[in-house]
Scaffold this motif. Sequence first.
Motif, short mmCIF file in Angstrom:
data_model
loop_
_atom_site.label_atom_id
_atom_site.label_comp_id
_atom_site.label_asym_id
_atom_site.label_seq_id
_atom_site.Cartn_x
_atom_site.Cartn_y
_atom_site.Cartn_z
N SER A 136 0.85 -1.18 0.00
CA SER A 136 0.00 0.00 0.00
C SER A 136 0.90 1.24 0.00
N PRO A 137 0.39 2.39 -0.45
CA PRO A 137 1.24 3.57 -0.60
C PRO A 137 1.94 4.03 0.68
N LYS A 138 1.33 3.81 1.82
CA LYS A 138 1.90 4.31 3.07
C LYS A 138 2.41 3.18 3.98
N ALA A 139 2.74 2.04 3.39
CA ALA A 139 3.24 0.92 4.19
C ALA A 139 4.54 1.30 4.89
N PRO A 140 4.62 1.14 6.22
CA PRO A 140 5.81 1.56 6.96
C PRO A 140 6.98 0.60 6.75
N ILE A 141 8.19 1.14 6.82
CA ILE A 141 9.39 0.29 6.79
C ILE A 141 9.34 -0.64 8.00
N THR A 142 9.48 -1.91 7.73
CA THR A 142 9.24 -2.94 8.75
C THR A 142 10.45 -3.84 8.91
N ALA A 143 10.74 -4.20 10.15
CA ALA A 143 11.77 -5.19 10.47
C ALA A 143 11.09 -6.40 11.11
N ILE A 144 11.61 -7.58 10.79
CA ILE A 144 11.12 -8.82 11.40
C ILE A 144 12.04 -9.19 12.55
N SER A 145 11.51 -9.31 13.76
CA SER A 145 12.31 -9.77 14.89
C SER A 145 12.79 -11.18 14.57
N TRP A 146 14.11 -11.39 14.55
CA TRP A 146 14.69 -12.56 13.89
C TRP A 146 15.58 -13.40 14.78
#
Length: 261
Positions: free
Chosen positions: A8-18
């Motif tokens: 989506s246009p405003k999808a936030p930068i996301t990190a996966i807890s890994w």
Amino acid sequence: MVEQQQLSPKAPITAISWTGGKDCNLCLLMAWRNPEFNVQYLLTFRPENKPFRAHPIPFMEAQAAAIGLELIYVIIPAGTSDYKKAYVDGIQKIKEQYGIIAIATGDMDLVGTMQRNWIERCCEEVGGMRTFIPLWKKEREECLKLLLSEGFEIIFSCVKSPFFDGSWINRTLNEDALAEMMIMTQRDLTNKEIEHGMKPLDLCGERGECHTMCIDGPLYRRKVVLQVNTEPDKEILQEGTKWKGNIHNTDILWTISLNST
């Protein structure tokens, strides 16, 4: 070909807890397929100068390379007494440095004596952070069968008594292994085991009974190949572990042994 994210246009930068295990891999897949999250990083909270025996760092780095996402670390300083502050400070730092404003985690249940999800609490304190916890309170067998149906290749990297032994290390999590584990969940504990703090087996190992690493899956560009020693590392705990709350205590644990030569 690895499937592309549809954002989506405003999808936030996301990190996966890994950690590299089955749960965070399934979380990655769910976040990847959710247009509300722009997955760009894998994020490991790492204690300073201590190895991850159940989830070796070289293994996680090989996974990141195979997936094609950058693995970043929040280092928890040695001697930390206020772990919440260390996590909050670390999350604040990656928010500023990488623009991360969402963290997805494969957590399924509360751990130890916690009353709320740990990552959710820490993100709230940072402010302006979102969390995505797609596996929370999910039915365990359903999650394992979904992993298998999606084509994940998973091995056991750490197991603990009394349910498991060293033969499970580097064993593939497949239908046969799942069937054996289903039987284990019906095993009655002895009075001595109950007094020691042992609990019935959680099928996904959410109390720490077992840990896994993924070597292939839907988002992997190539299979992870590492040299594993035939014999696992074995540790006998003379007095056993003394965890409180929703954690499995044990007398013996086995962990995967990587060949570093």
